[in-house]
Write a protein that holds these residues in place. Structure first.
Motif, PDB file in Angstrom:
ATOM      1  N   ILE A 215       0.835  -1.205   0.000  1.00 28.48           N
ATOM      2  CA  ILE A 215       0.000   0.000   0.000  1.00 28.48           C
ATOM      3  C   ILE A 215       0.869   1.255   0.000  1.00 28.48           C
TER       4      ILE A 215
ATOM      5  N   THR B 135       1.152   3.595  -3.307  1.00 27.47           N
ATOM      6  CA  THR B 135       0.614   4.953  -3.264  1.00 27.47           C
ATOM      7  C   THR B 135       1.709   5.984  -3.521  1.00 27.47           C
TER       8      THR B 135
ATOM      9  N   THR C 275       1.670   8.708  -6.632  1.00 27.92           N
ATOM     10  CA  THR C 275       1.602  10.154  -6.439  1.00 27.92           C
ATOM     11  C   THR C 275       2.911  10.820  -6.856  1.00 27.92           C
TER      12      THR C 275
ATOM     13  N   GLN D 100      -0.664   6.673   6.849  1.00 24.21           N
ATOM     14  CA  GLN D 100      -0.582   7.999   6.236  1.00 24.21           C
ATOM     15  C   GLN D 100       0.657   8.755   6.704  1.00 24.21           C
TER      16      GLN D 100
ATOM     17  N   ILE E 253       3.152   7.715   4.243  1.00 26.98           N
ATOM     18  CA  ILE E 253       2.834   8.061   2.853  1.00 26.98           C
ATOM     19  C   ILE E 253       2.976   9.567   2.606  1.00 26.98           C
TER      20      ILE E 253
END
Lengths: 281, 327
Positions: free
Chosen positions: A82, A86, A90, A146, A149
């Motif tokens: 994940i 991600t 991005t 998060q 990330i």
């Protein structure tokens, strides 16, 4: 006695020794991977033998199963996929957008902003982990994915890389033509720029994925033991008073296999990417 | 050349500005003006949050006695820095860092240049060799740290086994300060030499062949051509490689953390014999929870990195320039 022309035409021809030296280096490159698999496929008794065996044993799957029992390895794998997925998406998207703007669009402050980005390449972000950790705690993000990330959504290297490529890859005429046809900027980016810069974007994607997959310090700081990435889980496998090397190295092998497969499949492009980056940088 | 853009829906008068600017026109003008800023914004927002803010905030935190979780930290001015300059463990860790950095980057760059010279010949299966050399780059540092800690193990490590097989005495790679630096440097070199070799190789291939031919006709042998033609033209690349390896080398963390005989420890060995500055920073912040002091360490390390990168830049420039003058 050789003539001068013969010597000139032989310029750059490798000697036999060159191949031998390179072969030694490649074997050296492979060896730690092989060693780790060797230990992982046997039991700890192997390590006490004076002359270690050269061929893998049959215990790899048993040791691998113990990895999944000892740490939440499935969860760690899913988390790593994940996070890396991600971050890769991005980074490629935002870097291509910024690269497009810097390479092809005119706007006030363009040069100054780009110089700023190049300078930030030299700022070691590692040193900012303390305030970043404080910020993540205040936001209530510490422990969550998060927190790993968001700081990596886009990189200075990515922007720089895509800008360098876009300058040559996208002709102004195409952009003008699309403008005349009434295209919005974002459509020009999507339909004209992105297809043209796909090779550079692919290389950036590979780099970003590898970097993110192998990142350690920040995930170690910010993630909980119960919700790790693969690298953090590996470190946890090794912690303790007694190190079970068959178990630990089965873990490293499991974590390395996916990235090694990616590398062997895409090796040619990765090499080309590194060399291209070196010339342009 | 095909674009997927269609002309349908485009007003006929679009080439000449319409007398009264319609909504569509104003939108399009706004689009042209604002889009570039929107496209570059993500980087600046993220950098602001993870780069600039932390750097400044670290300076602020370093002025406090700031325990993790403390809501009212005490302002103590420069006391953290005073304490730091008198802190034997900090100087010790700085020595370790510099020692490991020199033991890794110097041989690494020399080997990388020589390796690049080998790779730049007209090899059969050139790509295969390059991929093989780059293989370690794909390894995770954590996996690598664990594997090398195992290889360099004091009792059953393969390296000591080999040393004993050829009749040498085993080395306690973790307890001995210098030996531990060597082992960690080997780890670093294993991962990065091939990568740097490829960067240098790229620069080598950009050197025009005529220069080598001319030098050969002038009677220069392989070694002289390498010194007087290849090296001077590699200067910008060598600067780049030296500076990036400096920035990386001075922040080294994962390798010493995993090399410990007591896994999970942040001590860098029983007497901190291989504790690096970043490892000390990590220990101070996330094991002792002294965020103020750790921030002071971070800032001093940041300044050291800037200074050493600058010195590197000057030095590499000078070293690479000398041969050209003579040639």
């Amino acid at each position: 006695m050789t003539t001068l022309t013969a010597r000139v035409s032989r310029l750059g021809k490798p000697r036999k020794a060159t191949y031998w030296v390179l072969a030694v280096f490649v074997l050296g490159s492979l060896f730690p991977f092989y060693w780790s698999f060797l230990v992982a496929s046997r039991d700890n008794g192997m390590l006490t033998e004076r002359v270690p065996p050269l061929l893998p044993g049959g215990n790899f799957f048993a040791n691998a199963a113990r990895v999944f029992d000892t740490v939440p390895f499935w969860k760690a794998l899913a988390n790593s996929v994940i996070v890396s997925g991600t971050v890769t998406l991005t980074t490629v998207l935002f870097s291509s957008l910024a690269g497009f703007a810097f390479a092809k669009l005119r706007f006030r402050g363009r040069n100054a902003l780009f110089v700023f980005i190049v300078v930030t390449l030299a700022v070691p972000t590692q040193l900012g982990i303390i305030p970043l950790f404080i910020a993540m705690s205040k936001l209530g993000w510490a422990g969550g994915l998060q927190a790993v990330i968001v700081p990596n959504l886009v990189t200075a290297f990515g922007v720089f890389w895509m800008r360098q490529y876009t300058v040559d890859a996208v002709p102004y005429e195409l952009i003008e033509a699309a403008r005349v046809d009434g295209c919005s900027m974002i459509r020009i980016f999507w339909n004209v720029c992105l297809p043209a810069v796909r090779p550079a974007a692919a290389i950036l994607a590979m780099f970003t994925f590898m970097m993110s997959w192998n990142d350690f310090l920040w995930p170690l700081v910010v993630l909980d033991v119960g919700n790790p990435t693969v690298q953090v889980a590996l470190e946890k496998l090794q912690s303790g008073y007694y190190v079970d090397y068959s178990l630990v190295l089965a873990g490293t092998t499991l974590a390395t296999i996916p990235i090694l497969i990616v590398f062997l499949l895409l090796g040619r492009q990765i090499v080309a990417g590194i060399m291209q980056g070196a010339v342009k940088g | 050349m095909t674009t997927t853009v269609t002309r349908e829906g485009t007003p006929a008068g679009v080439r000449r500005p319409a007398p009264r600017p319609g909504l569509r026109d104003r939108l399009s003008r706004w689009d042209v003006k604002a889009s570039p800023y929107l496209y570059v914004a993500p980087f600046f927002i993220v950098f602001g949050i993870v780069g600039l803010f932390p750097l400044l905030y670290t300076a602020y935190v370093s002025l406090f006695h700031w325990d993790a979780g403390d809501d009212n930290p005490d302002f103590i001015g420069l006391d953290n820095f005073k304490e730091l300059f008198a802190d034997a463990q900090f100087w010790h860790s700085l020595e370790n860092t510099v020692s490991i950095f020199l033991l890794s980057s110097v041989p690494q760059l020399i080997i990388a240049v020589l390796l690049a010279a080998l790779l730049s010949t007209r090899l059969r299966g050139a790509t295969g060799w390059r991929v093989g050399i780059l293989l370690p780059y794909a390894a995770s540092l954590v996996a690598l740290g664990i594997i090398f800690a195992n290889l360099f193990g004091p009792k059953y490590g393969l390296v000591n086994g080999l040393l004993q097989t050829i009749g040498l005495s085993p080395v306690d790679w973790q307890a001995n300060r210098f030996a531990s630096h060597v082992a960690i440097a080997i780890m670093v070199n294993w991962r990065w030499t091939g990568y740097n070799a490829l960067i240098v190789l790229a620069a080598m291939q950009a050197i025009p062949k005529e220069l080598h031919e001319a030098a050969l006709i002038d009677g220069a042998g392989t070694v002289r051509r390498f010194r007087h033609v290849t090296l001077p033209l590699l200067k910008p690349t060598l600067i780049f490689v030296t500076i990036t390896s400096t920035i990386g080398g001075l922040q080294i963390f994962t390798e010493p953390k995993l090399f410990d005989a007591m896994p999970g420890s942040n001590n860098g060995g029983s007497t901190h014999q291989f504790q690096t500055v970043t490892l000390y920073l990590y220990q101070t912040a996330f094991e002792n929870f002294d965020l103020g002091y750790a921030s002071a360490i971070a800032w001093v390390l940041f300044l050291i990195i800037v200074v050493i990168a600058g010195v590197n830049y000057l030095l590499t420039g000078r070293l690479a320039r000398t041969p050209r003058r003579k040639g």
